[in-house]
Design a protein around this motif. Structure first.
Motif, PDB file in Angstrom:
ATOM      1  N   GLU A  33      51.481 108.284  49.899  1.00 21.30           N
ATOM      2  CA  GLU A  33      52.740 109.015  49.728  1.00 21.30           C
ATOM      3  C   GLU A  33      53.802 108.466  50.659  1.00 21.30           C
ATOM      4  O   GLU A  33      53.591 108.315  51.856  1.00 21.30           O
ATOM      5  N   LEU A  34      54.956 108.163  50.087  1.00 18.27           N
ATOM      6  CA  LEU A  34      56.033 107.567  50.872  1.00 18.27           C
ATOM      7  C   LEU A  34      56.864 108.666  51.541  1.00 18.27           C
ATOM      8  O   LEU A  34      57.387 109.544  50.872  1.00 18.27           O
ATOM      9  N   PRO A  35      56.979 108.618  52.863  1.00 13.87           N
ATOM     10  CA  PRO A  35      57.830 109.622  53.522  1.00 13.87           C
ATOM     11  C   PRO A  35      59.304 109.390  53.187  1.00 13.87           C
ATOM     12  O   PRO A  35      59.669 108.322  52.697  1.00 13.87           O
ATOM     13  N   GLU A  36      60.107 110.377  53.465  1.00  8.88           N
ATOM     14  CA  GLU A  36      61.537 110.249  53.177  1.00  8.88           C
ATOM     15  C   GLU A  36      62.144 109.136  54.027  1.00  8.88           C
ATOM     16  O   GLU A  36      61.846 108.996  55.201  1.00  8.88           O
ATOM     17  N   ILE A  37      62.976 108.338  53.367  1.00  7.09           N
ATOM     18  CA  ILE A  37      63.614 107.235  54.088  1.00  7.09           C
ATOM     19  C   ILE A  37      64.970 107.694  54.590  1.00  7.09           C
ATOM     20  O   ILE A  37      65.840 108.069  53.808  1.00  7.09           O
ATOM     21  N   LEU A  38      65.129 107.686  55.887  1.00  2.00           N
ATOM     22  CA  LEU A  38      66.378 108.143  56.475  1.00  2.00           C
ATOM     23  C   LEU A  38      67.164 106.958  57.021  1.00  2.00           C
ATOM     24  O   LEU A  38      66.618 106.101  57.705  1.00  2.00           O
ATOM     25  N   LEU A  39      68.446 106.956  56.688  1.00  2.00           N
ATOM     26  CA  LEU A  39      69.327 105.930  57.247  1.00  2.00           C
ATOM     27  C   LEU A  39      70.139 106.577  58.347  1.00  2.00           C
ATOM     28  O   LEU A  39      70.738 107.625  58.155  1.00  2.00           O
ATOM     29  N   GLU A  40      70.143 105.965  59.501  1.00  2.00           N
ATOM     30  CA  GLU A  40      71.001 106.500  60.547  1.00  2.00           C
ATOM     31  C   GLU A  40      71.990 105.442  61.003  1.00  2.00           C
ATOM     32  O   GLU A  40      71.814 104.254  60.734  1.00  2.00           O
ATOM     33  N   THR A  41      73.033 105.914  61.649  1.00  2.00           N
ATOM     34  CA  THR A  41      74.043 104.997  62.154  1.00  2.00           C
ATOM     35  C   THR A  41      73.682 104.640  63.585  1.00  2.00           C
ATOM     36  O   THR A  41      73.612 105.520  64.436  1.00  2.00           O
ATOM     37  N   PRO A  42      73.417 103.372  63.843  1.00  3.61           N
ATOM     38  CA  PRO A  42      72.999 102.997  65.194  1.00  3.61           C
ATOM     39  C   PRO A  42      74.123 103.202  66.203  1.00  3.61           C
ATOM     40  O   PRO A  42      75.295 103.108  65.855  1.00  3.61           O
ATOM     41  N   ARG A  43      73.728 103.500  67.395  1.00  7.46           N
ATOM     42  CA  ARG A  43      74.704 103.727  68.449  1.00  7.46           C
ATOM     43  C   ARG A  43      75.432 102.409  68.799  1.00  7.46           C
ATOM     44  O   ARG A  43      76.621 102.392  69.034  1.00  7.46           O
ATOM     45  N   GLU A  44      74.660 101.347  68.827  1.00  3.96           N
ATOM     46  CA  GLU A  44      75.228 100.046  69.205  1.00  3.96           C
ATOM     47  C   GLU A  44      75.655  99.268  67.970  1.00  3.96           C
ATOM     48  O   GLU A  44      74.923  99.183  67.001  1.00  3.96           O
ATOM     49  N   LYS A  45      76.840  98.691  68.061  1.00  5.14           N
ATOM     50  CA  LYS A  45      77.377  97.953  66.926  1.00  5.14           C
ATOM     51  C   LYS A  45      76.517  96.737  66.579  1.00  5.14           C
ATOM     52  O   LYS A  45      76.411  96.354  65.417  1.00  5.14           O
ATOM     53  N   GLN A  46      75.896  96.159  67.602  1.00  3.99           N
ATOM     54  CA  GLN A  46      75.085  94.958  67.369  1.00  3.99           C
ATOM     55  C   GLN A  46      73.909  95.242  66.430  1.00  3.99           C
ATOM     56  O   GLN A  46      73.310  94.327  65.896  1.00  3.99           O
ATOM     57  N   PHE A  47      73.577  96.519  66.241  1.00  5.03           N
ATOM     58  CA  PHE A  47      72.456  96.858  65.367  1.00  5.03           C
ATOM     59  C   PHE A  47      72.900  97.116  63.927  1.00  5.03           C
ATOM     60  O   PHE A  47      72.154  97.683  63.133  1.00  5.03           O
ATOM     61  N   GLY A  48      74.120  96.749  63.610  1.00  9.15           N
ATOM     62  CA  GLY A  48      74.556  96.832  62.223  1.00  9.15           C
ATOM     63  C   GLY A  48      75.176  98.177  61.862  1.00  9.15           C
ATOM     64  O   GLY A  48      75.485  98.989  62.721  1.00  9.15           O
ATOM     65  N   ASP A  49      75.379  98.378  60.557  1.00  8.11           N
ATOM     66  CA  ASP A  49      76.036  99.594  60.081  1.00  8.11           C
ATOM     67  C   ASP A  49      75.059 100.744  59.891  1.00  8.11           C
ATOM     68  O   ASP A  49      75.398 101.899  60.111  1.00  8.11           O
ATOM     69  N   PHE A  50      73.869 100.412  59.420  1.00 12.87           N
ATOM     70  CA  PHE A  50      72.852 101.446  59.243  1.00 12.87           C
ATOM     71  C   PHE A  50      71.508 100.889  59.692  1.00 12.87           C
ATOM     72  O   PHE A  50      71.302  99.675  59.699  1.00 12.87           O
ATOM     73  N   SER A  51      70.616 101.796  60.037  1.00 11.54           N
ATOM     74  CA  SER A  51      69.266 101.335  60.338  1.00 11.54           C
ATOM     75  C   SER A  51      68.274 102.374  59.844  1.00 11.54           C
ATOM     76  O   SER A  51      68.625 103.533  59.627  1.00 11.54           O
ATOM     77  N   THR A  52      67.037 101.913  59.660  1.00 15.92           N
ATOM     78  CA  THR A  52      65.987 102.857  59.280  1.00 15.92           C
ATOM     79  C   THR A  52      64.767 102.596  60.139  1.00 15.92           C
ATOM     80  O   THR A  52      64.512 101.467  60.570  1.00 15.92           O
ATOM     81  N   ASN A  53      64.041 103.665  60.416  1.00 13.92           N
ATOM     82  CA  ASN A  53      62.832 103.530  61.232  1.00 13.92           C
ATOM     83  C   ASN A  53      61.572 103.656  60.372  1.00 13.92           C
ATOM     84  O   ASN A  53      60.496 103.894  60.890  1.00 13.92           O
ATOM     85  N   ILE A  54      61.739 103.460  59.063  1.00 12.23           N
ATOM     86  CA  ILE A  54      60.631 103.706  58.143  1.00 12.23           C
ATOM     87  C   ILE A  54      59.400 102.846  58.481  1.00 12.23           C
ATOM     88  O   ILE A  54      58.263 103.306  58.351  1.00 12.23           O
ATOM     89  N   ALA A  55      59.643 101.621  58.945  1.00  9.45           N
ATOM     90  CA  ALA A  55      58.508 100.742  59.252  1.00  9.45           C
ATOM     91  C   ALA A  55      57.683 101.285  60.415  1.00  9.45           C
ATOM     92  O   ALA A  55      56.512 100.948  60.569  1.00  9.45           O
ATOM     93  N   MET A  56      58.308 102.128  61.227  1.00  6.06           N
ATOM     94  CA  MET A  56      57.573 102.706  62.349  1.00  6.06           C
ATOM     95  C   MET A  56      56.921 104.030  61.972  1.00  6.06           C
ATOM     96  O   MET A  56      56.135 104.588  62.732  1.00  6.06           O
ATOM     97  N   GLN A  57      57.278 104.526  60.791  1.00  6.32           N
ATOM     98  CA  GLN A  57      56.644 105.753  60.300  1.00  6.32           C
ATOM     99  C   GLN A  57      55.353 105.414  59.552  1.00  6.32           C
ATOM    100  O   GLN A  57      54.478 106.262  59.424  1.00  6.32           O
ATOM    101  N   LEU A  58      55.280 104.191  59.029  1.00  6.54           N
ATOM    102  CA  LEU A  58      54.192 103.864  58.114  1.00  6.54           C
ATOM    103  C   LEU A  58      52.869 103.416  58.736  1.00  6.54           C
ATOM    104  O   LEU A  58      51.848 103.503  58.062  1.00  6.54           O
TER     105      LEU A  58
END
Length: 558
Positions: A33-58
């Motif tokens: 079962e795939l958990p919900e994928i959440l996109l968050e806005t990183p605090r630091e600009k160097q990390f792009g516009d959005f990020s997801t931590n899904i790979a760390m949930q799996l």
RNA sequence: GUGCCCGUAGCUCAGUGGAUAGAGUGGCAGACUUCGAAUCUGUUCGUCGGGGGUUCGAAUCCCUCCGGGCACGCCA
């Protein structure tokens, strides 16, 4: 009401899902079962516009390392289905997305098109919600605690409305029960004193000056003929007189505070319609009551509460609790609200569990009731905390407060902190530094924009808008903030905390002021000027909408 | 005594499972011949109340202790 930002995010989430499914198909790992994928806005600009931590949930579900999963997702990710320009893995397994630079400009189109409605969503799907707040005892004027409840309740009602709920704002008038008795006794004592009869004032009566004022005025109109009346009879006359005056005053004060109610609900009506008696009977029929010491008790302990509570006293008078059950049943069943939100002071928090229990017992779900518990306001004067009590009559009233600091400042101030934060209101400071109040910071931004637009009368209608000219960091950052409004409003609903909107307002203002100091709107480059004028107009729309939600004026000049 | 809320920079507060804990205010140093200086820029400031645990990762979840508020009524 599909906003650019939500479309962009949804595309990415979809594609992440596809990537994971592709990896599974290739046999890289298994997943039930795939958990919900959440996109968050990183605090630091160097990390792009959005990020997801899904790979760390799996890792727990797939028994594979987070970086391995992240690499699988990235290698299967099809950028062409999204606005993504670059995908990177960073840190312990974050996947960071950087978008193509042009995507944010369509946000400005959203704002321009929706204008005064920008920020509205259909999140609530038209569900009926009743927001009850303040509900001050009509035995006297409203105090600062009521002022906080008003700002929170009205703000809550507004964010619900903006989120697509059907909202009714309601004031519950406690015009029945014990405190009305005390009110009557106090009025009676003052009346007799005013008319030269020496009587002792009831020890736990209402000692405020307003009681005496009422009876002075009453005496001027009706004279002293009630001195010889039957006590019970004249008390009823005094109560009816003073109650009406007080409620009138409450409505007037709330008008000055920018709050209009849809419904004024009288507790006494629940007795007139017999709803209180009926609800006690219904609980009894369902087997949730018992008799002890001549009183009728509700078996709250059957529903997880710590102790049982009395519904009807041994003198046959129902308790406030019984009336409150009838009231909530009236909201949720008789009037068919899907959701009831009450704003209560922290001193009533013990009432929440038994209220929900009673609704469960009646067969309505207690989950339909949410109570925003706000911590009490503590008044600080000359560095010392002052206790306020209506009966002692030593309180600062809502109208005093508005007179001293103004409606806008009061509304803003009381929505500055989340409801559960303890709140010290330093009256000296509020008066003395009212010019430093953050409300002016936000209003100033609005006035400043209005001023700019007034002065830039040059006709730019022949110039085509090219938003891509807005490419400084300050401009892009500002646009990103503007894009958040609809989601900020929804979050305020989810967290039941309208003070988020106040902080958002300050954030918008701050980013605007920064932009203003970095970029000139009036320039010789007409195409750039046009784009900046459009940006500034968008900021004004957002500020205005936010101030409408907060119940604060959006001045064009100040 | 029991339950709930709170404890984060000198002060007032955000952040409630993610990357180097952030704002405002105060302190210090700067920016208007130019769209409103009620503004902006830079800088200073932390035992996230203490201690233990859970895990890849804790201000955030669990336990415990300390401090403050509220409640524990046949008041509302």
């Amino acid at each position: 009401m599909a906003y650019t930002l939500s479309i962009v995010k949804e595309q990415i989430v979809e594609e992440v899902k596809n990537s994971i499914e592709k990896a599974i198909t290739k046999g890289e790992f298994t997943l039930s079962e795939l958990p919900e994928i959440l996109l968050e806005t990183p605090r630091e600009k160097q990390f792009g516009d959005f990020s997801t931590n899904i790979a760390m949930q799996l890792p727990k579900l797939t028994k594979k390392a987070p970086r391995f999963i992240a690499e699988e997702i990235v290698s299967n990710f099809d950028k062409s289905k999204t606005e993504v320009e670059k995908v990177e893995i960073a840190g312990p397994g974050f996947i960071n997305f950087t978008l193509k630079s042009g995507w944010i400009y369509s946000i400005l189109k959203d704002i321009k098109e929706m204008s005064n409605d920008y920020g509205k969503t259909d999140y609530g799907k038209g569900r009926k919600v009743n927001v009850e707040f303040i509900s001050a005892n009509p035995t006297g004027p409203m105090h600062m605690g009521n002022a906080r409840g008003g700002a929170i309740g009205d703000g809550m009602a507004k964010v619900l409305y903006w989120s697509g709920y059907e909202v009714v704002k309601e004031f519950y008038i406690n015009d029945a029960g014990n405190q009305i008795e005390k009110f009557g006794q106090s009025l009676e004592a003052r009346y007799l004193q005013v008319n030269g009869v020496e009587v002792e004032f009831p020890e736990d009566g209402y000692k405020g000056e307003d009681i005496t004022i009422h009876m002075n005025e009453f005496t001027q109109i009706h004279g002293n003929k009630y001195v010889d009346y039957d006590s019970r009879e004249r008390r009823e006359i005094f109560i009816a007189y003073a109650l009406e005056k007080n409620i009138e005053k409450i409505k007037e004060d709330l008008g000055g505070y920018g709050i209009e109610y849809d419904v004024w609900f009288h507790e006494s009506s629940l007795y007139e319609t017999d709803e209180v008696a009926k609800i006690v009977k219904e609980l009894s029929d369902r087997g949730h009551t018992y008799e002890k010491d001549g009183a009728i008790w509700f078996k709250a302990t059957d529903f997880g509460c710590e102790k049982d509570d009395v519904l009807v006293r041994n003198n046959d008078v129902p308790t406030y609790f019984a009336a409150d059950i009838a009231y909530h049943v009236n909201k949720l069943r008789t009037r068919g609200f899907d959701w009831s939100i009450d704003v209560w002071g922290a001193d009533h928090h013990g009432h929440v569990a038994r209220m929900k229990a009673a609704l469960d017992a009646i067969g309505l779900s207690g989950d339909k009731l949410d109570v925003i518990i706000m911590q009490l306001v503590r008044l600080v004067r000359k560095g010392e905390t002052a206790r306020m009590s209506k009966r002692q009559g030593n309180m600062v009233t809502l109208s005093d407060l508005i007179e001293e600091v103004g409606k806008d400042a009061a509304r803003f101030f009381f929505n500055l902190r989340s409801p559960e934060s303890h709140f010290d209101f330093d009256l000296d400071l509020a008066v003395e530094e009212s010019n430093d109040n953050p409300v002016f910071y936000v209003q100033y931004a609005h006035a400043r924009i209005s001023s700019i637009l007034r002065q830039l009368e040059e006709d730019l209608s022949n110039v085509d808008v090219d938003y891509t000219l807005l490419d400084t960091d300050e401009e892009k950052e500002l646009i990103r903030i503007l894009a958040e409004l609809p989601y900020e409003i929804i979050t305020a609903v989810e967290k039941m905390d309208p003070s988020r909107i106040t902080r958002y307002a300050m954030d918008v203002a701050s980013n605007f002021h920064t932009f203003y100091n970095a970029c000139r709107v009036r320039t010789d480059d007409k195409k750039l000027m046009k784009a900046r004028v459009e940006l500034v107009k968008s900021v004004r729309i957002v500020l205005k909408n936010v101030l409408v939600i907060l119940g604060i004026k959006a001045p064009e000049r100040m």
